[in-house]
Design a protein around this motif. Structure first.
Motif, mmCIF file in Angstrom:
data_model
loop_
_atom_site.group_PDB
_atom_site.id
_atom_site.type_symbol
_atom_site.label_atom_id
_atom_site.label_comp_id
_atom_site.label_asym_id
_atom_site.label_seq_id
_atom_site.Cartn_x
_atom_site.Cartn_y
_atom_site.Cartn_z
ATOM 1 N N ARG A 62 1.166 -1.331 0.052
ATOM 2 C CA ARG A 62 -0.424 0.092 0.102
ATOM 3 C C ARG A 62 0.489 1.331 0.115
ATOM 4 O O ARG A 62 0.821 2.173 -0.578
ATOM 5 C CB ARG A 62 -1.261 0.283 1.467
ATOM 6 C CG ARG A 62 -1.885 1.454 1.360
ATOM 7 C CD ARG A 62 -3.585 0.918 2.018
ATOM 8 N NE ARG A 62 -2.927 0.849 3.271
ATOM 9 C CZ ARG A 62 -2.627 -0.234 4.324
ATOM 10 N NH1 ARG A 62 -3.429 -1.125 3.848
ATOM 11 N NH2 ARG A 62 -2.847 0.294 5.685
ATOM 12 N N ALA A 63 1.726 1.038 1.197
ATOM 13 C CA ALA A 63 2.664 2.596 0.862
ATOM 14 C C ALA A 63 3.321 2.622 -0.635
ATOM 15 O O ALA A 63 3.632 4.249 -0.940
ATOM 16 C CB ALA A 63 3.999 2.493 2.003
ATOM 17 N N LEU A 64 3.898 1.350 -0.765
ATOM 18 C CA LEU A 64 4.633 1.964 -2.622
ATOM 19 C C LEU A 64 4.161 2.376 -3.127
ATOM 20 O O LEU A 64 4.378 3.285 -3.772
ATOM 21 C CB LEU A 64 5.019 0.375 -2.625
ATOM 22 C CG LEU A 64 6.507 -0.269 -1.931
ATOM 23 C CD1 LEU A 64 6.766 -1.425 -2.337
ATOM 24 C CD2 LEU A 64 7.861 0.366 -2.133
ATOM 25 N N LEU A 65 2.699 1.704 -3.458
ATOM 26 C CA LEU A 65 1.474 2.577 -4.328
ATOM 27 C C LEU A 65 2.165 4.576 -4.458
ATOM 28 O O LEU A 65 1.570 4.992 -5.682
ATOM 29 C CB LEU A 65 0.010 1.988 -3.858
ATOM 30 C CG LEU A 65 -0.271 1.091 -4.577
ATOM 31 C CD1 LEU A 65 -1.762 0.553 -3.967
ATOM 32 C CD2 LEU A 65 0.373 0.718 -5.844
ATOM 33 N N GLU A 66 2.394 4.640 -3.087
ATOM 34 C CA GLU A 66 2.873 6.060 -3.241
ATOM 35 C C GLU A 66 3.429 6.674 -3.766
ATOM 36 O O GLU A 66 4.016 8.254 -4.648
ATOM 37 C CB GLU A 66 2.762 6.483 -1.688
ATOM 38 C CG GLU A 66 1.572 6.562 -0.387
ATOM 39 C CD GLU A 66 2.169 6.644 0.628
ATOM 40 O OE1 GLU A 66 3.202 7.477 0.710
ATOM 41 O OE2 GLU A 66 1.709 6.360 1.135
ATOM 42 N N LEU A 67 4.696 5.958 -4.493
ATOM 43 C CA LEU A 67 5.559 6.139 -5.225
ATOM 44 C C LEU A 67 4.727 7.072 -6.976
ATOM 45 O O LEU A 67 5.206 7.798 -8.090
ATOM 46 C CB LEU A 67 6.227 5.324 -6.065
ATOM 47 C CG LEU A 67 7.634 4.207 -5.111
ATOM 48 C CD1 LEU A 67 7.810 3.057 -5.507
ATOM 49 C CD2 LEU A 67 8.664 5.916 -4.989
ATOM 50 N N LEU A 68 3.485 6.385 -7.103
ATOM 51 C CA LEU A 68 2.678 6.768 -8.356
ATOM 52 C C LEU A 68 1.904 7.951 -8.156
ATOM 53 O O LEU A 68 2.252 8.314 -9.585
ATOM 54 C CB LEU A 68 1.620 6.192 -8.476
ATOM 55 C CG LEU A 68 2.129 4.238 -8.992
ATOM 56 C CD1 LEU A 68 1.183 3.397 -8.194
ATOM 57 C CD2 LEU A 68 2.765 3.972 -10.368
ATOM 58 N N GLU A 69 2.216 8.273 -7.355
ATOM 59 C CA GLU A 69 1.813 9.997 -7.039
ATOM 60 C C GLU A 69 2.794 11.033 -7.302
ATOM 61 O O GLU A 69 3.861 11.480 -6.888
ATOM 62 C CB GLU A 69 1.270 10.561 -5.568
ATOM 63 C CG GLU A 69 0.578 9.141 -4.838
ATOM 64 C CD GLU A 69 0.034 8.605 -3.355
ATOM 65 O OE1 GLU A 69 0.363 10.188 -2.421
ATOM 66 O OE2 GLU A 69 -0.881 8.111 -2.872
ATOM 67 N N GLU A 70 1.432 11.781 -7.864
ATOM 68 C CA GLU A 70 2.541 13.314 -8.176
ATOM 69 C C GLU A 70 3.443 14.285 -7.291
ATOM 70 O O GLU A 70 2.133 14.438 -5.594
ATOM 71 C CB GLU A 70 1.792 14.203 -9.284
ATOM 72 C CG GLU A 70 2.217 13.454 -10.485
ATOM 73 C CD GLU A 70 3.716 13.783 -11.554
ATOM 74 O OE1 GLU A 70 3.686 14.146 -10.807
ATOM 75 O OE2 GLU A 70 3.582 13.154 -12.121
ATOM 76 N N PRO A 71 4.354 14.473 -6.747
ATOM 77 C CA PRO A 71 4.950 15.873 -6.128
ATOM 78 C C PRO A 71 3.676 16.519 -5.703
ATOM 79 O O PRO A 71 3.347 16.967 -6.032
ATOM 80 C CB PRO A 71 6.091 15.684 -5.609
ATOM 81 C CG PRO A 71 6.558 14.820 -6.472
ATOM 82 C CD PRO A 71 5.631 14.368 -6.966
#
Length: 332
Positions: free
Chosen positions: A320-329
């Motif tokens: 679930r946390a790794l999916l945050e890599l997909l988010e734009e800063p």
């Protein structure tokens, strides 16, 4: 001095986690060690200790005469370095960290003084403007800058070093260990890997030196002994890596509390101590955007540092946390 065994034991959301605390001999040795060190400092326990047991650490609060408090912490093998690291940091960056009363490096034990009010407590009891977080991040970045010459010594203490160019390999390992991912999400992350490699190469090319990354710098890991001054503690998740990776966790805290519109000021306050190396503001801001994403990896990595009998949180929460890599800063 012999301490009483705690009867108040907080296990939080992990009532079944098996740790050394459950071993009577270990518990007695720890209590005796604390008692001896208190005596060595002319302190005396004034009541029964209480304990907080988690898969990643054991923390015992010991009341002492004069309405004081000291804290015993025991780390699992993966973060045993925290005890000697805390002692070393007290010499390298005095005033920015707690100076331990005692450490036993081989066992990962430390005895720590009380550091004053937690920032979390301050936030719950009085209004705090975003500017306070800017001061906090600037002081933290200044601390990181001061530690750059000590990175080899920090690594020798047992702190893992992960160079920016090595982060794709860490990504592969974390993705493989994240058993809770849905197939579609795993495919999205796998497809992201070429971009991640490019980000790492770009960030490494900027030449900002490695330093100590706390990896979990939130409001519960900072003391505010007085307005405008902050003390950083709880280094059990730390890694030697790109320093800007630290920005993500406090940045998310600020975003949730005040909104994304305050993040550019927070970012610039953090970056200000790094402006003396010839990098332009645009280069530093670009580095912060990349490191914001890559900071996810350090956070997930740290979840493997639990006592051997506990299930690493990487397997449970990592996907679930790794999916945050997909988010734009949330800033440019």
């Amino acid at each position: 001095m012999r301490l009483d065994t705690p009867t108040d034991v907080d296990r939080g959301a992990y009532p079944d986690a098996v740790t050394p605390w459950d071993q009577e001999d270990w518990r007695r040795e720890a209590l005796d060690w604390v008692g001896e060190r208190l005596t060595g400092h002319g302190l005396r326990a004034s009541g029964t200790p209480s304990a907080r047991v988690r898969p990643w650490s054991l923390l015992m609060r010991v009341p002492v005469d004069g309405d004081g408090t000291v804290w015993f912490k025991a780390n699992p093998p993966a973060s045993r370095f925290e005890a000697p690291l805390t002692a070393a940091l007290a010499d390298w960056v005095p005033g920015r960290v707690l100076r331990p009363l005692a450490v036993e490096a081989g066992r990962g034990w430390s005895l720590l003084p009380h550091g004053g009010p937690l920032l979390r407590t301050v936030l719950e009891t009085e209004p705090v403007e975003p500017r306070a977080w800017e001061d906090l991040l600037q002081q933290y970045a200044t601390t990181q800058r001061a530690l750059v010459p000590h990175t080899d010594a920090i690594e020798r203490l047992g702190v893992q070093r992960i160079r920016t160019t090595e982060l794709p390999t860490l990504f592969d390992a974390l993705l493989a260990a994240s058993g809770s991912l849905e197939p579609a999400d795993r495919a999205r992350l796998t497809a992201l890997r070429p971009r991640l490699v490019d980000w790492c190469a770009e960030l490494a090319a900027l030449g900002i030196p490695d330093s100590l990354d706390h990896a979990d710098l939130h409001e519960g890991q900072v003391f505010r002994p007085e307005p405008g001054r902050y003390t950083f503690f709880d280094w059990g998740d730390a890694v030697v890596s790109h320093p800007f990776n630290s920005l993500r966790v406090p940045g998310r805290q600020v975003e949730q509390r005040y909104g994304a519109e305050v993040l550019p000021r927070l970012r610039d306050a953090y970056l200000e101590p790094w402006t003396g190396d010839g990098h332009t503001a645009a280069e530093l801001r670009r580095a912060a955007r990349i490191a914001w994403r890559l900071g996810v990896l350090g956070r997930v990595r740290s979840w493997g540092g639990v006592f051997p009998s506990a299930t690493p949180l990487t397997a449970v929460l990592g996907g679930r946390a790794l999916l945050e890599l997909l988010e734009e800063p949330p800033f440019r």
